[in-house]
Design an enzyme around this catalytic site. Structure first.
Site, PDB file in Angstrom:
ATOM      1  N   PHE A 221       0.868  -1.189   0.000  1.00  0.00           N
ATOM      2  CA  PHE A 221       0.000   0.000   0.000  1.00  0.00           C
ATOM      3  C   PHE A 221       0.906   1.241   0.000  1.00  0.00           C
ATOM      4  CE2 PHE A 221      -2.024  -3.390   2.481  1.00  0.00           C
ATOM      5  CZ  PHE A 221      -3.216  -3.581   1.799  1.00  0.00           C
ATOM      6  N   ASP A 243       1.285  -1.121  -5.011  1.00  0.00           N
ATOM      7  CA  ASP A 243       0.058  -0.339  -4.868  1.00  0.00           C
ATOM      8  C   ASP A 243      -0.886  -0.721  -6.005  1.00  0.00           C
ATOM      9  OD1 ASP A 243      -0.652   2.403  -3.076  1.00  0.00           O
ATOM     10  OD2 ASP A 243      -1.872   2.116  -4.877  1.00  0.00           O
ATOM     11  N   ASN A 269      -2.968  -5.771  -6.450  1.00  0.00           N
ATOM     12  CA  ASN A 269      -3.742  -5.853  -5.218  1.00  0.00           C
ATOM     13  C   ASN A 269      -2.865  -6.559  -4.176  1.00  0.00           C
ATOM     14  OD1 ASN A 269      -5.482  -6.748  -3.156  1.00  0.00           O
ATOM     15  ND2 ASN A 269      -7.216  -6.772  -4.584  1.00  0.00           N
ATOM     16  N   ASP A 290       0.568  -0.582   5.258  1.00  0.00           N
ATOM     17  CA  ASP A 290      -0.105   0.690   5.580  1.00  0.00           C
ATOM     18  C   ASP A 290      -1.379   0.809   4.744  1.00  0.00           C
ATOM     19  OD1 ASP A 290      -0.668   3.205   6.555  1.00  0.00           O
ATOM     20  OD2 ASP A 290       0.713   4.236   5.207  1.00  0.00           O
ATOM     21  N   CYS A 330      -5.180   3.073  10.128  1.00  0.00           N
ATOM     22  CA  CYS A 330      -5.591   4.481  10.169  1.00  0.00           C
ATOM     23  C   CYS A 330      -7.094   4.622  10.404  1.00  0.00           C
ATOM     24  CB  CYS A 330      -5.169   5.190   8.889  1.00  0.00           C
ATOM     25  SG  CYS A 330      -5.928   4.511   7.421  1.00  0.00           S
TER      26      CYS A 330
HETATM   27  N1  SAH Z   1       1.914   4.241   2.847  1.00  0.00           N
HETATM   28  C1  SAH Z   1       1.396   5.382   2.127  1.00  0.00           C
HETATM   29  C2  SAH Z   1      -0.085   5.620   2.330  1.00  0.00           C
HETATM   30  C3  SAH Z   1      -0.963   4.468   1.970  1.00  0.00           C
HETATM   31  S1  SAH Z   1      -2.567   4.946   1.553  1.00  0.00           S
HETATM   32  C4  SAH Z   1       2.155   6.638   2.531  1.00  0.00           C
HETATM   33  O1  SAH Z   1       2.731   6.684   3.603  1.00  0.00           O
HETATM   34  O2  SAH Z   1       2.119   7.594   1.769  1.00  0.00           O
HETATM   35  C5  SAH Z   1      -3.250   3.496   0.955  1.00  0.00           C
HETATM   36  C6  SAH Z   1      -2.810   3.114  -0.445  1.00  0.00           C
HETATM   37  O3  SAH Z   1      -3.287   1.797  -0.659  1.00  0.00           O
HETATM   38  C7  SAH Z   1      -3.374   3.940  -1.593  1.00  0.00           C
HETATM   39  O4  SAH Z   1      -2.317   4.420  -2.373  1.00  0.00           O
HETATM   40  C8  SAH Z   1      -4.247   2.962  -2.410  1.00  0.00           C
HETATM   41  O5  SAH Z   1      -4.105   3.146  -3.789  1.00  0.00           O
HETATM   42  C9  SAH Z   1      -3.672   1.648  -2.007  1.00  0.00           C
HETATM   43  N2  SAH Z   1      -4.589   0.493  -2.027  1.00  0.00           N
HETATM   44  C10 SAH Z   1      -5.858   0.420  -1.579  1.00  0.00           C
HETATM   45  N3  SAH Z   1      -6.318  -0.858  -1.648  1.00  0.00           N
HETATM   46  C11 SAH Z   1      -5.289  -1.600  -2.142  1.00  0.00           C
HETATM   47  C12 SAH Z   1      -5.133  -2.977  -2.415  1.00  0.00           C
HETATM   48  N4  SAH Z   1      -6.112  -3.851  -2.183  1.00  0.00           N
HETATM   49  N5  SAH Z   1      -3.950  -3.394  -2.903  1.00  0.00           N
HETATM   50  C13 SAH Z   1      -2.939  -2.512  -3.123  1.00  0.00           C
HETATM   51  N6  SAH Z   1      -3.026  -1.204  -2.851  1.00  0.00           N
HETATM   52  C14 SAH Z   1      -4.194  -0.743  -2.372  1.00  0.00           C
END
Ligand code: SAH
Length: 389
Positions: A221, A243, A269, A290, A330
């Site tokens: 993520f 991501d 994913n 995250d 979060c």
């Molecule tokens: N770690 C990052 C913030 C993460 S926000 C930082 O510190 O800046 C959550 C992220 O997860 C987003 O970019 C979103 O696109 C991604 N996301 C949401 N669901 C997801 C999934 N199932 N698999 C991969 N990425 C995902």
């Protein structure tokens, strides 16, 4: 001035600043939605000034214990106080949250600064109605080159507001380069998630990257690559960032160039990626989780918990003995204790013993107000997979 008389068991009597719809006993004086109202107890004692919106589940949000109108002078005072609080904490003004809603006595107002630009959100009806007044106060207080309006956050719907983005003052500035947590990011305004970057994680990039040297790192993520880039800069032997969003992956790649580091970017994913990694027999020494908040409401909490458990279980399966897991949550619906329970359950299923090494929080430009438990939302843990058990 209209008044809202609140019930005796309301949360306001326990230090909170919100009045929920089921806590309203009576509304007097016919206030319009978006007006300032007085809050009173059943014995007509004044409890403070609040913004009012009968269409919201939270029709009253107190912003002062005094009688107070929302005028230019008030906005300038609150902005100055909020900014002084960040200065005192020593948070660099090049990328910081200058105003955070209730925590700074401006319910629904979020102001982030990225270099010489600022991004405003007005997420409550009352603040949205006074957007121009606020924008003037922001310009006078911070003198940004441009002020962007990032009002596409879905929480606005709960207040009956439309979603859109735009430019309030100056001209859209294109990509700005800002440093957050030791990492250089290109931020396109308006663009990115939230107001551009996840400022709340700013300190944690460096704290987690302290453990990255010589390690194989997986940042799940990753969004714009904060953790991945910090780890690569700190000397990780290899970094993979995952991501699901193509835009986020493109941002990670261009940020890698900006920081002069190499990493693998996977548009996938995370649930599928971790499953595939486990069946390939991949292994890592440091994994960061995250995820976005898996639930916005309590009703879907159980589904969210299942999701959290699954990613922890899969992660434990691909972590080397002695490996580290930095994991964040979060969602304010998931308490610290509940979050730890989920992680514990996952470790039991994975047959791993985990040792608690550190506790992480949101950066203090997102101040936690004791009476508002919702203001403490980001928590994280660093866990070490105990070898030889
Ligand atoms: N770690 C990052 C913030 C993460 S926000 C930082 O510190 O800046 C959550 C992220 O997860 C987003 O970019 C979103 O696109 C991604 N996301 C949401 N669901 C997801 C999934 N199932 N698999 C991969 N990425 C995902």
């Amino acid at each position: 001035m209209g008044n809202v008389i609140i019930r005796s068991r309301a949360r306001l009597f326990h230090g909170h600043d919100w009045v929920h719809d089921n806590e309203v006993l009576k509304v007097t004086g016919h206030p319009k939605d978006g007006d300032v109202v007085g809050l009173k107890d059943q014995r007509d004692r004044f409890l403070g000034s609040a913004i009012f919106n009968s269409r919201s589940k939270i029709p009253g949000r107190r912003f002062s214990r005094q009688r107070q109108d929302l005028d230019a002078d008030f906005f300038r005072r609150r902005l100055t106080l909020a900014s002084a609080c960040r200065d005192k904490l020593g948070i660099s003004s090049t990328a910081r949250r200058e105003v955070w809603s209730e925590s700074d006595g401006l319910p629904g107002v979020i102001l982030d600064r990225y270099g010489d630009c600022a991004v405003l959100q007005t997420l409550t009806l009352a603040m949205d109605q006074r957007k121009e007044l606020l924008a003037d106060a922001v310009m006078e207080t911070f003198h940004p080159r441009c002020l962007i309006e990032r009002n596409d956050a879905s929480v606005r719907r709960a207040e009956g507001l439309e979603l859109y983005t735009g430019v309030l003052r100056g001209e859209a500035a294109g990509v700005r380069e800002v440093v957050l947590g030791g990492v250089t990011f290109g931020v396109e305004l308006p663009g990115g998630q939230k107001t551009g970057l996840y400022l709340d994680q700013g300190d944690n990039y460096a704290l987690v990257a302290q453990h990255a040297a010589g390690r194989r790192v997986l940042d799940c993520f990753s969004n714009q690559g904060g953790f991945a880039l910090a780890c690569a800069r700190a000397g990780a032997s290899h970094v993979t960032a995952v991501d699901i969003s193509a835009d986020a992956c493109a941002a990670i790649t261009s940020n890698a160039t900006r920081n002069n580091v190499l990493l693998d970017v996977e548009e996938a994913n995370v649930f599928d990626y971790l499953k595939a990694a486990a069946s390939r027999g991949d292994s890592y020494d440091l994994i960061i989780l995250d995820p976005p908040s898996f639930t916005r409401d309590r009703a879907r909490l159980n589904d969210a918990l299942r999701g959290y458990k699954e990613i922890h279980l899969r992660t434990a399966q691909i972590l080397e003995n002695g490996g580290l897991l930095a994991t964040f949550c979060c969602s304010h619906h998931v308490s610290d204790a509940l979050f730890l329970d989920v992680i514990r359950d996952a470790m039991i299923d994975a047959k791993k013993t985990a040792r608690l090494r550190a506790h992480y929080f949101q950066r203090p430009d997102h101040p936690v107000i004791l009476g508002l438990p919702e203001s403490a939302y980001l928590k994280g843990y660093l866990l070490e997979m105990v070898p030889g058990r």
